[in-house]
Each structure stands twice: as structure tokens, then as C-alpha cells.
Design a protein around this motif. Structure first.
Motif, mmCIF file in Angstrom:
data_model
loop_
_atom_site.group_PDB
_atom_site.id
_atom_site.type_symbol
_atom_site.label_atom_id
_atom_site.label_comp_id
_atom_site.label_asym_id
_atom_site.label_seq_id
_atom_site.Cartn_x
_atom_site.Cartn_y
_atom_site.Cartn_z
ATOM 1 N N GLN A 168 22.842 7.824 -46.055
ATOM 2 C CA GLN A 168 23.049 6.899 -44.946
ATOM 3 C C GLN A 168 21.793 6.775 -44.085
ATOM 4 O O GLN A 168 20.891 7.616 -44.129
ATOM 5 C CB GLN A 168 24.218 7.362 -44.078
ATOM 6 C CG GLN A 168 23.867 8.468 -43.091
ATOM 7 C CD GLN A 168 24.980 8.784 -42.118
ATOM 8 O OE1 GLN A 168 25.936 9.464 -42.486
ATOM 9 N NE2 GLN A 168 24.854 8.310 -40.900
ATOM 10 N N LEU A 169 21.741 5.701 -43.314
ATOM 11 C CA LEU A 169 20.674 5.516 -42.334
ATOM 12 C C LEU A 169 20.989 6.351 -41.100
ATOM 13 O O LEU A 169 22.121 6.326 -40.595
ATOM 14 C CB LEU A 169 20.545 4.040 -41.961
ATOM 15 C CG LEU A 169 20.013 3.103 -43.047
ATOM 16 C CD1 LEU A 169 20.117 1.656 -42.590
ATOM 17 C CD2 LEU A 169 18.565 3.442 -43.374
ATOM 18 N N VAL A 170 20.014 7.082 -40.609
ATOM 19 C CA VAL A 170 20.194 7.919 -39.431
ATOM 20 C C VAL A 170 19.164 7.531 -38.385
ATOM 21 O O VAL A 170 18.091 6.997 -38.703
ATOM 22 C CB VAL A 170 20.055 9.417 -39.784
ATOM 23 C CG1 VAL A 170 21.135 9.828 -40.775
ATOM 24 C CG2 VAL A 170 18.676 9.729 -40.346
ATOM 25 N N ALA A 171 19.490 7.788 -37.127
ATOM 26 C CA ALA A 171 18.582 7.512 -36.023
ATOM 27 C C ALA A 171 17.806 8.773 -35.675
ATOM 28 O O ALA A 171 18.240 9.894 -35.965
ATOM 29 C CB ALA A 171 19.362 7.017 -34.809
ATOM 30 N N GLN A 172 16.654 8.569 -35.074
ATOM 31 C CA GLN A 172 15.871 9.713 -34.634
ATOM 32 C C GLN A 172 16.671 10.523 -33.611
ATOM 33 O O GLN A 172 17.215 9.979 -32.656
ATOM 34 C CB GLN A 172 14.563 9.241 -34.019
ATOM 35 C CG GLN A 172 13.628 10.371 -33.618
ATOM 36 C CD GLN A 172 12.315 9.852 -33.067
ATOM 37 O OE1 GLN A 172 12.150 8.649 -32.879
ATOM 38 N NE2 GLN A 172 11.379 10.741 -32.812
ATOM 39 N N GLY A 173 16.745 11.845 -33.828
ATOM 40 C CA GLY A 173 17.480 12.726 -32.921
ATOM 41 C C GLY A 173 18.896 13.032 -33.365
ATOM 42 O O GLY A 173 19.545 13.913 -32.771
ATOM 43 N N ASP A 174 19.416 12.349 -34.389
ATOM 44 C CA ASP A 174 20.766 12.659 -34.876
ATOM 45 C C ASP A 174 20.825 14.078 -35.431
ATOM 46 O O ASP A 174 19.902 14.535 -36.116
ATOM 47 C CB ASP A 174 21.178 11.675 -35.967
ATOM 48 C CG ASP A 174 21.534 10.310 -35.416
ATOM 49 O OD1 ASP A 174 21.576 10.161 -34.188
ATOM 50 O OD2 ASP A 174 21.765 9.384 -36.225
ATOM 51 N N VAL A 175 21.927 14.786 -35.140
ATOM 52 C CA VAL A 175 22.118 16.138 -35.661
ATOM 53 C C VAL A 175 22.639 16.037 -37.091
ATOM 54 O O VAL A 175 23.743 15.530 -37.329
ATOM 55 C CB VAL A 175 23.098 16.942 -34.782
ATOM 56 C CG1 VAL A 175 23.331 18.325 -35.384
ATOM 57 C CG2 VAL A 175 22.567 17.060 -33.360
ATOM 58 N N LEU A 176 21.839 16.523 -38.035
ATOM 59 C CA LEU A 176 22.215 16.425 -39.448
ATOM 60 C C LEU A 176 22.865 17.713 -39.950
ATOM 61 O O LEU A 176 23.778 17.664 -40.783
ATOM 62 C CB LEU A 176 20.976 16.091 -40.291
ATOM 63 C CG LEU A 176 20.212 14.829 -39.893
ATOM 64 C CD1 LEU A 176 19.090 14.564 -40.885
ATOM 65 C CD2 LEU A 176 21.137 13.634 -39.792
#
Length: 400
Positions: free
Chosen positions: A94-102
């Protein structure tokens, strides 16, 4: 007896063929001179050939090379603290944003360590307050000669030491808080996340350097390609002449197409040129940056790249099917004003979507034979010229 050169042999062969064909026509003429009406009817007319006039058009010259689509940013996500993976917070791909907790690492021990560090900081601050108070009283008493100068200096030193202990305790709190923050593994860039290489329940160590997943940026995107030494030198010469921007200039246009696409639908500019030519391959690496807001370009894809060689210029064009080869020479047949086929040696340039640039040997308006050239047996032979079909093609030049 000297052996004639290849060019001399060609001329001799052409002369002999001309004599032979002339003899045939002379024989037919002798038959007709004897008064035979049947022979007169059998005399062949000049062969019919299709011609297209050489014309001048404005062309845009491009160089075509192969390249690869690459992400602008590529990150291998690794843990910065050790512990068990408690949770994977994203869907693979998936596309994630900067700072998302993975990834979430079990943080209970790090919370306890932070609480302990905060308690040590509070204790150090209390001791520092007492030490500062004692130092202040000693300063007043020494002015009244109630304590010795040595005792006053000892209390001042104790106060300074207590302040240093507060700073150390504060640093320990900051480190513990940072370790607690590192238990939440965040995306350092915006992009597409790869497969989770470590799943929940596994122990990870900061020292092992294990990769949790990979991230690649999506928009914008790079296309890397190599250009040969000769093309690079030609570009450099054009830049010095002012016919196009410098290779270091990000304004050099490029067009990109994928293997399943017609033409070159993606536009971009060159934003990097390597600082040296690879002596092993004789090529130099270049890079273009393109908009990829629609996500159609995926890192790793093969790409067809077209780089602008120079600005629009006028060129003399003929149908590429008209070009013939005689050893190392290129030539065409043209029909002169008297209706005879004449050979013209030409110097050729690039292909312009099925049409060929002629740099020397022809003039605008020359009627070039494009069909039926096999009927021409020798230069100067009479022919009947008819207009050949000539579908217009967009004048976009490429390297042949």
C-alpha cells in the motif's frame, strides 16, 4: 596489367550493361526499319516507375536509448531498538505517508526505563536544590566570618556537581524517551511499502541490522539511461554552439514510453549527468525526472527513452524505401527533365518515421524513384514517371 579499383569495376560493369541494352534496342529498331509492323507493335514502352519529390520539412531531432525506471528514494527500514514485534500496522504494497507507524515493537520495558530515568531526574533535581541552598547560606556566613572560606568553596562545588547530575539525569530521560519513540517504526518517506519481511511475534535486534521492509517513493520518479560516447560528444558540441542547453542543465527534454505503450507519452527533463565516461563500455550515465502522479511508472520497468538532440530545423527528406546500397555507398535514382533515370550518390542522415534525411546529393523537388526501381537497368534509361502514394508522417527524427 593493372587491376581496376572497385569503383572502376562498377563503372565498367555499368558501361557493359548499357552497351548490351543499347544493342537490344538497336536490334528492335532494325526490325522496325525493315518495314515489319508486328515488330513495331512489339517495341516495349519505357517502364513505369513511382516517384516522390524530395521536400524540405521542419524536423525535431531526437536520440532514442533504452533505460530503467528507478525510484527517487529507496529505503530499507530497520529497527533502531531491540524487542519483539508487537504489530504490523500496514497492508503490504500500500501507499503510506511520511511518519506513518508501520511496525510496533513491544514497548513495556522501554516505558519502565523512561519512568526510572524520570525518577532519577527528579531525585537529582532535589539534591541540586539542597546543594544550591547550602551554597547560598555558606556565602552569607562567610561574609560574617561564621564559616571558613574552604567550607564555602566546598558547598559551591557540591552545588555545581548537583547541577551536572541534573543534566546527566535529563540526558538519560531524553535517551529513554527516544528509545520509547523508536519502538514505533515510522515511514521516513512517502511511497509504496513492500512486503513485511518480519511479522508479529518475532524478535528483532538493532545490532543485527535486520530489514523490516522496503519503501520506494512514487512521485516524482527517475529514469536512468546510458548514452554512447559519440552522442555525448555531439551533445557537448551542440551545447558549446548554443544550439541546445548544457548537459548539466535540467531543461533538456526527454520523452519516455513503456513496452506496452505506443510512442512516448511520458514527458520529463534530464536532471543529472555523470561526471565521467565509463571506459569499459564507452558510455555515460544520465538520469531524467518525470511526473508520476498517476502511478503508471513502477521502479524496475524497462523504458524507451527519447532525448532531444537539437531544436527544430529544416531538412531535406525522401522516402527511406528509395535508398539503395552499392558496397559502402548509398544512392538513389531520380527522373530528370528528359524522363531518364539518373543515379545520385547521397549522404544520409537520420530516419524521420520512415523518411530519411538527405544531407548531400539531392535538391528539393528532385523526383526520386521509390517503386519500380528494379526496372531501371542502367543510368540514363528512359522511364515513365508516375506519382507514388506518399503518406505524410510526423517529422520527428531519431538516431538510425
Amino acid at each position: 596489367m593493372s587491376i581496376p579499383s572497385p569503383r572502376g569495376r562498377d563503372r565498367l560493369r555499368t558501361a557493359l550493361l548499357s552497351v548490351a541494352v543499347a544493342a537490344v534496342f538497336a536490334g528492335l529498331g532494325g526490325l522496325t526499319g525493315c518495314g515489319s509492323s508486328a515488330a513495331d507493335a512489339a517495341a516495349p514502352p519505357p517502364p513505369e516507375v513511382g516517384v516522390v519529390a524530395a521536400e524540405v520539412r521542419e524536423v525535431q531531432q531526437w536520440d532514442e536509448v533504452n533505460g530503467r525506471v528507478e525510484a527517487v528514494q529507496h529505503v530499507e527500514l530497520r529497527p533502531r531498538v531491540s524487542g519483539y514485534i508487537d504489530k504490523v500496522n500496514y497492508r503490504e504494497g500500500q501507499l503510506v505517508a511520511q511518519g506513518d507507524v508501520l511496525f510496533q515493537i513491544d514497548d513495556r520495558s522501554y516505558r519502565a526505563a523512561l519512568a526510572e530515568a524520570e525518577a532519577a531526574l527528579a531525585n537529582a533535581r532535589a539534591r541540586a536544590a539542597v546543594a544550591r541552598s547550602e551554597a547560598a547560606r555558606a556565602q552569607k556566613l562567610v561574609e560574617l566570618n561564621a564559616v571558613s572560606t574552604e567550607q564555602n568553596e566546598q558547598r559551591r562545588a557540591a552545588a555545581a556537581q548537583a547541577d551536572a547530575e541534573v543534566q546527566a539525569a535529563q540526558a538519560a530521560v531524553d535517551a529513554a524517551r527516544l528509545d520509547l519513540e523508536f519502538t514505533r517504526v515510522r515511514a521516513p518517506i512517502a511511497g509504496r511499502a513492500g512486503r513485511a519481511l518480519v511479522t508479529a511475534g518475532n524478535l528483532v535486534s538493532a545490532e543485527s541490522g535486520v530489514v523490516l521492509t522496503t519503501l520506494v517513493s512514487v512521485d516524482p520518479i527517475h529514469v536512468h539511461f546510458d548514452t554512447d560516447e559519440a552522442t555525448f560528444l555531439r551533445y557537448a558540441g551542440l551545447a558549446r554552439a548554443g544550439e541546445r542547453p548544457s548537459e548539466r542543465d535540467a531543461a533538456v527534454p526527454v520523452q519516455v514510453g513503456l513496452v506496452n505503450e505506443e510512442g512516448f507519452p511520458h514527458a520529463g527533463v534530464v536532471d543529472f549527468l555523470d561526471n565521467r565516461v565509463d571506459p569499459a563500455t564507452g558510455s555515460i550515465r544520465a538520469r531524467a525526472v518525470l511526473d508520476n502522479s498517476d502511478g503508471s511508472l513502477t521502479p524496475g520497468l524497462f523504458a524507451r527513452v527519447r532525448v532531444l538532440g537539437r531544436g527544430a530545423s529544416e531538412a531535406l527528406l525522401i522516402d527511406d524505401k528509395a535508398v539503395l546500397t552499392d558496397q559502402d555507398r548509398k544512392y538513389v535514382y531520380v527522373v530528370d527533365a528528359e524522363g531518364r533515370a539518373q543515379r545520385r550518390d547521397v549522404r544520409l542522415g537520420r530516419v524521420v518515421d520512415g523518411r530519411r534525411i538527405v544531407e548531400d546529393g539531392l535538391a528539393a523537388g528532385d523526383r526520386v524513384i521509390v517503386s519500380g526501381v528494379q526496372k531501371v537497368f542502367f543510368p540514363g534509361m528512359p522511364v515513365q514517371a508516375v506519382a507514388a502514394a506518399d503518406a505524410d508522417a510526423p517529422a520527428v527524427a531519431r538516431a538510425d
